[in-house]
Enzyme design. Structure first.
Site, PDB file in Angstrom:
ATOM      1  N   GLY A  13      85.053  16.752   1.874  1.00  0.00           N
ATOM      2  CA  GLY A  13      85.609  17.516   2.995  1.00  0.00           C
ATOM      3  C   GLY A  13      84.557  17.891   4.014  1.00  0.00           C
ATOM      4  O   GLY A  13      83.358  17.627   3.831  1.00  0.00           O
ATOM      5  N   ASP A  14      85.028  18.435   5.143  1.00  0.00           N
ATOM      6  CA  ASP A  14      84.158  18.917   6.218  1.00  0.00           C
ATOM      7  C   ASP A  14      83.262  17.833   6.813  1.00  0.00           C
ATOM      8  O   ASP A  14      82.149  18.106   7.274  1.00  0.00           O
ATOM      9  CB  ASP A  14      83.284  20.096   5.728  1.00  0.00           C
ATOM     10  CG  ASP A  14      84.127  21.240   5.208  1.00  0.00           C
ATOM     11  OD1 ASP A  14      85.227  21.443   5.745  1.00  0.00           O
ATOM     12  OD2 ASP A  14      83.674  21.920   4.268  1.00  0.00           O
ATOM     13  N   LYS A  17      86.248  15.620  10.605  1.00  0.00           N
ATOM     14  CA  LYS A  17      87.520  14.951  10.923  1.00  0.00           C
ATOM     15  C   LYS A  17      88.121  15.473  12.236  1.00  0.00           C
ATOM     16  O   LYS A  17      88.568  14.700  13.075  1.00  0.00           O
ATOM     17  CB  LYS A  17      88.519  15.149   9.770  1.00  0.00           C
ATOM     18  CG  LYS A  17      88.058  14.542   8.449  1.00  0.00           C
ATOM     19  CD  LYS A  17      88.980  14.892   7.306  1.00  0.00           C
ATOM     20  CE  LYS A  17      88.906  16.334   6.860  1.00  0.00           C
ATOM     21  NZ  LYS A  17      87.651  16.747   6.231  1.00  0.00           N
ATOM     22  N   GLY A  41      89.769  23.382   7.558  1.00  0.00           N
ATOM     23  CA  GLY A  41      89.213  24.015   8.750  1.00  0.00           C
ATOM     24  C   GLY A  41      88.597  22.897   9.568  1.00  0.00           C
ATOM     25  O   GLY A  41      87.555  22.363   9.193  1.00  0.00           O
ATOM     26  N   HIS A  42      89.289  22.486  10.620  1.00  0.00           N
ATOM     27  CA  HIS A  42      88.836  21.342  11.425  1.00  0.00           C
ATOM     28  C   HIS A  42      88.305  21.852  12.762  1.00  0.00           C
ATOM     29  O   HIS A  42      89.049  22.416  13.556  1.00  0.00           O
ATOM     30  CB  HIS A  42      89.993  20.347  11.624  1.00  0.00           C
ATOM     31  CG  HIS A  42      90.427  19.699  10.337  1.00  0.00           C
ATOM     32  ND1 HIS A  42      91.423  18.750  10.266  1.00  0.00           N
ATOM     33  CD2 HIS A  42      89.969  19.851   9.068  1.00  0.00           C
ATOM     34  CE1 HIS A  42      91.565  18.361   9.001  1.00  0.00           C
ATOM     35  NE2 HIS A  42      90.711  19.025   8.266  1.00  0.00           N
ATOM     36  N   GLN A 222      90.689  17.697   3.822  1.00  0.00           N
ATOM     37  CA  GLN A 222      89.788  17.608   2.649  1.00  0.00           C
ATOM     38  C   GLN A 222      89.114  16.227   2.628  1.00  0.00           C
ATOM     39  O   GLN A 222      88.893  15.667   3.688  1.00  0.00           O
ATOM     40  CB  GLN A 222      90.552  17.883   1.336  1.00  0.00           C
ATOM     41  CG  GLN A 222      91.025  19.330   1.173  1.00  0.00           C
ATOM     42  CD  GLN A 222      92.284  19.666   1.930  1.00  0.00           C
ATOM     43  OE1 GLN A 222      93.290  19.011   1.793  1.00  0.00           O
ATOM     44  NE2 GLN A 222      92.246  20.705   2.746  1.00  0.00           N
ATOM     45  N   ARG A 303      77.709  25.878   2.167  1.00  0.00           N
ATOM     46  CA  ARG A 303      78.023  24.562   1.610  1.00  0.00           C
ATOM     47  C   ARG A 303      76.806  24.053   0.848  1.00  0.00           C
ATOM     48  O   ARG A 303      75.676  24.217   1.308  1.00  0.00           O
ATOM     49  CB  ARG A 303      78.391  23.579   2.721  1.00  0.00           C
ATOM     50  CG  ARG A 303      79.699  23.920   3.415  1.00  0.00           C
ATOM     51  CD  ARG A 303      79.993  22.954   4.560  1.00  0.00           C
ATOM     52  NE  ARG A 303      81.196  23.317   5.287  1.00  0.00           N
ATOM     53  CZ  ARG A 303      81.391  23.069   6.583  1.00  0.00           C
ATOM     54  NH1 ARG A 303      80.473  22.450   7.291  1.00  0.00           N
ATOM     55  NH2 ARG A 303      82.509  23.425   7.168  1.00  0.00           N
TER      56      ARG A 303
HETATM   57  P1  GDP Z   1      86.341  18.794   9.155  1.00  0.00           P
HETATM   58  O1  GDP Z   1      86.926  19.762   8.192  1.00  0.00           O
HETATM   59  O2  GDP Z   1      86.167  17.439   8.567  1.00  0.00           O
HETATM   60  O3  GDP Z   1      87.072  18.730  10.474  1.00  0.00           O
HETATM   61  O4  GDP Z   1      84.869  19.324   9.482  1.00  0.00           O
HETATM   62  P2  GDP Z   1      84.445  20.861   9.755  1.00  0.00           P
HETATM   63  O5  GDP Z   1      84.919  21.248  11.100  1.00  0.00           O
HETATM   64  O6  GDP Z   1      84.825  21.729   8.619  1.00  0.00           O
HETATM   65  O7  GDP Z   1      82.868  20.746   9.680  1.00  0.00           O
HETATM   66  C1  GDP Z   1      82.139  19.922  10.528  1.00  0.00           C
HETATM   67  C2  GDP Z   1      81.138  20.793  11.284  1.00  0.00           C
HETATM   68  O8  GDP Z   1      80.151  19.980  11.856  1.00  0.00           O
HETATM   69  C3  GDP Z   1      81.747  21.568  12.445  1.00  0.00           C
HETATM   70  O9  GDP Z   1      81.067  22.777  12.586  1.00  0.00           O
HETATM   71  C4  GDP Z   1      81.505  20.646  13.629  1.00  0.00           C
HETATM   72  O10 GDP Z   1      81.453  21.341  14.867  1.00  0.00           O
HETATM   73  C5  GDP Z   1      80.167  20.073  13.279  1.00  0.00           C
HETATM   74  N1  GDP Z   1      79.897  18.712  13.738  1.00  0.00           N
HETATM   75  C6  GDP Z   1      80.765  17.664  13.843  1.00  0.00           C
HETATM   76  N2  GDP Z   1      80.095  16.543  14.195  1.00  0.00           N
HETATM   77  C7  GDP Z   1      78.805  16.880  14.322  1.00  0.00           C
HETATM   78  C8  GDP Z   1      77.609  16.150  14.627  1.00  0.00           C
HETATM   79  O11 GDP Z   1      77.614  14.941  14.842  1.00  0.00           O
HETATM   80  N3  GDP Z   1      76.444  16.855  14.638  1.00  0.00           N
HETATM   81  C9  GDP Z   1      76.389  18.184  14.368  1.00  0.00           C
HETATM   82  N4  GDP Z   1      75.204  18.780  14.400  1.00  0.00           N
HETATM   83  N5  GDP Z   1      77.482  18.900  14.076  1.00  0.00           N
HETATM   84  C10 GDP Z   1      78.663  18.260  14.037  1.00  0.00           C
HETATM   85  P1  IMO Z   2      88.649  20.252   5.335  1.00  0.00           P
HETATM   86  O1  IMO Z   2      89.976  19.637   5.729  1.00  0.00           O
HETATM   87  C1  IMO Z   2      85.954  21.362   2.097  1.00  0.00           C
HETATM   88  C2  IMO Z   2      87.794  22.675  -1.657  1.00  0.00           C
HETATM   89  C3  IMO Z   2      87.608  24.129  -2.065  1.00  0.00           C
HETATM   90  C4  IMO Z   2      87.659  23.996  -3.568  1.00  0.00           C
HETATM   91  C5  IMO Z   2      88.704  22.902  -3.787  1.00  0.00           C
HETATM   92  C6  IMO Z   2      90.101  23.424  -4.089  1.00  0.00           C
HETATM   93  O2  IMO Z   2      88.179  21.304   6.276  1.00  0.00           O
HETATM   94  O3  IMO Z   2      87.646  19.192   5.055  1.00  0.00           O
HETATM   95  P2  IMO Z   2      91.988  24.591  -2.627  1.00  0.00           P
HETATM   96  O4  IMO Z   2      91.974  25.852  -1.819  1.00  0.00           O
HETATM   97  O5  IMO Z   2      92.325  23.371  -1.843  1.00  0.00           O
HETATM   98  O6  IMO Z   2      92.810  24.713  -3.875  1.00  0.00           O
HETATM   99  O7  IMO Z   2      90.471  24.422  -3.139  1.00  0.00           O
HETATM  100  O8  IMO Z   2      88.730  22.161  -2.593  1.00  0.00           O
HETATM  101  N1  IMO Z   2      88.362  22.482  -0.311  1.00  0.00           N
HETATM  102  C7  IMO Z   2      87.661  22.061   0.744  1.00  0.00           C
HETATM  103  N2  IMO Z   2      86.336  21.807   0.878  1.00  0.00           N
HETATM  104  N3  IMO Z   2      86.775  21.151   3.131  1.00  0.00           N
HETATM  105  C8  IMO Z   2      88.110  21.376   3.004  1.00  0.00           C
HETATM  106  O9  IMO Z   2      89.001  21.043   3.966  1.00  0.00           O
HETATM  107  C9  IMO Z   2      88.592  21.896   1.783  1.00  0.00           C
HETATM  108  N4  IMO Z   2      89.813  22.247   1.330  1.00  0.00           N
HETATM  109  C10 IMO Z   2      89.662  22.594   0.046  1.00  0.00           C
HETATM  110  O10 IMO Z   2      86.384  24.627  -1.603  1.00  0.00           O
HETATM  111  O11 IMO Z   2      86.428  23.497  -4.047  1.00  0.00           O
HETATM  112 MG    MG Z   3      86.517  21.649   7.369  1.00  0.00          MG
END
Ligand code: GDP
Ligand code: IMO
Ligand code: MG
Length: 421
Positions: A13-14, A17, A41-42, A222, A303
């Site tokens: 995840g994270d 996306k 959390g996107h 995720q 993280r």
């Molecule tokens: P998602 O859940 O897959 O949408 O990703 P998240 O938003 O949870 O986490 C990605 C984090 O990395 C966010 O804070 C973005 O603003 C940041 N981010 C995305 N792409 C880049 C990149 O290429 N470089 C840096 N430094 N940050 C990035």
């Molecule tokens: P995005 O879409 C990162 C992780 C939680 C936990 C496990 C189960 O932003 O990438 P849950 O609440 O789904 O039952 O938790 O999955 N988890 C994530 N980790 N990014 C996420 O979403 C996540 N959604 C759930 O931390 O380990």
């Molecule tokens: Mg996220």
């Protein structure tokens, strides 16, 4: 008949996306979430603004595109209302462009208390969930006890009271703490708020769009290593985060699947408990966390950070049928003189494996290939021609190992810091 392209996370995840869905939206007429809920959390950054989306698809900021919350999603009306109202305050007209499946399941306030109770019962082996009630809501769905968005249209009070009683009976039986004061009221306001949106049979809507030649992007939440079947079970989420989840979570047939974009960070992170073979517990891990601002977008939790894991990535590419890769956060590694990539696992018994094994909980020693760092500020790079040689070599190495082209490279959080190859 058009096909559905899917964008999904290949790690834990994270991966970024939200940012890339926003970047790709101009190429599509429709963006659909197919699983997960407000555990996601996107993050999107553009025009000096930063927005974190949780239940709403990341296609709402690029023109008047249709966004759909599909049947595979679990929706918390109170959180949804807060998220939607915040967007509406910034001038985004959501009611005209956001459609919600009647078959999506509702997260109830008692689901959250059950989530907390089950975590507490697990003690040291807790999953470290986001606490949003995701597991208990999907459990109710599978055990045929769930409440769906469509239920708000007919005799909702009775259905809600029955479902709530079932939950409070469990909470009482296990002497769990819960207090619905205020929370339930907010939730019911959320239910009322939902009524202003078009609640639809999204499977008909999406298939009709494809038939009329519209392009659809499915946005995963995720990541593959959190998939309930293929992730590091039981330390996973409760949905199918993989490509097949887009079929069941939108009602689209497998032969209607088009490109599969697999997104990964140039390194690796994980939040919550569970195994993570390339995790770094040293200064390097801390440095990656600081440089990458690796703190949860939803929970603010630190993280866990480590080097890229190609054993897990290859597995994720195989399961999802990824044909296009997207590498994120390349800039976070700008300072390093050496970058490591894990190409095999040395298992506890000494065997070296390249295929992702059933169990990764033991004492696995990652086998690393060392590559030269590029030591260049990548955030200012705007085209592939400007890539330093060491950066190009890293990409080439990954493409060869993963046998898949990297078509997009991200060098910063802003929408503009994206290089399409
Ligand atoms: P998602 O859940 O897959 O949408 O990703 P998240 O938003 O949870 O986490 C990605 C984090 O990395 C966010 O804070 C973005 O603003 C940041 N981010 C995305 N792409 C880049 C990149 O290429 N470089 C840096 N430094 N940050 C990035
Ligand atoms: P995005 O879409 C990162 C992780 C939680 C936990 C496990 C189960 O932003 O990438 P849950 O609440 O789904 O039952 O938790 O999955 N988890 C994530 N980790 N990014 C996420 O979403 C996540 N959604 C759930 O931390 O380990
Ligand atoms: Mg996220």
């Amino acid at each position: 008949m058009e096909k559905v392209d899917v964008l999904l996370g290949l790690q834990w995840g994270d991966e970024g996306k939200g940012k890339v869905v926003d970047v790709l939206t101009p190429h599509y007429e429709m963006v659909c979430r197919f699983q997960g809920g407000p555990n996601a959390g996107h993050t999107l950054e553009f025009d000096g603004k930063k927005v974190v989306l949780r239940s709403i698809p990341s296609g709402v900021f690029q023109g008047n595109k249709v966004n759909v919350i599909g049947n595979g999603v679990v929706l918390d009306p109170a959180l949804f209302r807060a998220e939607a109202e915040a967007l509406e305050e910034t001038g985004v007209d959501l009611t005209s462009r956001l459609f919600i499946s009647k078959k999506a399941h509702l997260i109830m306030p008692t689901h959250r208390f059950l989530d907390a109770a089950y975590e507490k019962m697990k003690g040291d082996s807790k999953i470290g969930t986001t606490g949003k009630g995701i597991g208990p809501t999907y459990t109710d769905k599978i055990s045929r006890n769930g409440l769906r968005v469509g239920d708000i249209l007919c005799d909702f009070d009775t259905k809600y009271a029955q479902a709530k009683k079932r939950h409070t009976d469990i909470l009482d039986a296990y002497h769990c703490d819960y207090n619905l004061d205020g929370i339930e009221e907010e939730w019911l306001k959320g239910i009322e708020y939902l009524r202003r949106f078009q609640l639809i049979d999204s499977e008909h809507y999406i298939n009709a769009a494809l038939k009329s030649g519209k392009k659809v992007l499915a946005e995963g939440a995720q990541g593959t290593m959190l998939d309930v079947d293929f992730g590091s079970y039981p330390f996973v989420t409760s949905s199918n985060t993989v490509c097949a989840g887009a079929c069941t979570g939108l009602g689209v047939a497998p032969r209607s699947m088009g490109d599969v974009y697999g997104i990964f960070k140039a390194y690796c992170t994980r939040v919550g408990s569970g195994p993570f073979p390339t995790e770094l517990f040293d200064e390097t891990g801390k440095l990656i966390r600081d440089l990458g601002h690796e703190y949860g977008a939803v929970t603010g939790r630190e993280r866990r950070c480590g080097w890229i894991d190609l054993v897990a990535l290859k597995y994720a590419i195989m399961i999802n049928g990824v044909n296009k890769l997207i590498m994120m956060k390349s800039d976070v590694l700008d300072q390093f003189t050496t970058i490591k990539a894990c190409t095999a696992y040395k298992m506890e018994d000494g065997e070296v494996v390249k295929d992702f094994p059933y169990d990764i909980t033991g004492n696995i020693e990652p086998v690393y290939t060392e590559l030269k760092g590029w030591q260049t500020d990548m955030t200012q790079v705007t085209s592939e021609e400007q890539f330093p040689a060491a950066f190009s070599a890293y990409i080439e190495f990954l493409e060869k190992e993963l046998e898949t082209p990297i078509v997009i490279v991200s060098v910063g959080p802003d929408r503009k810091q994206t290089i399409v190859r």
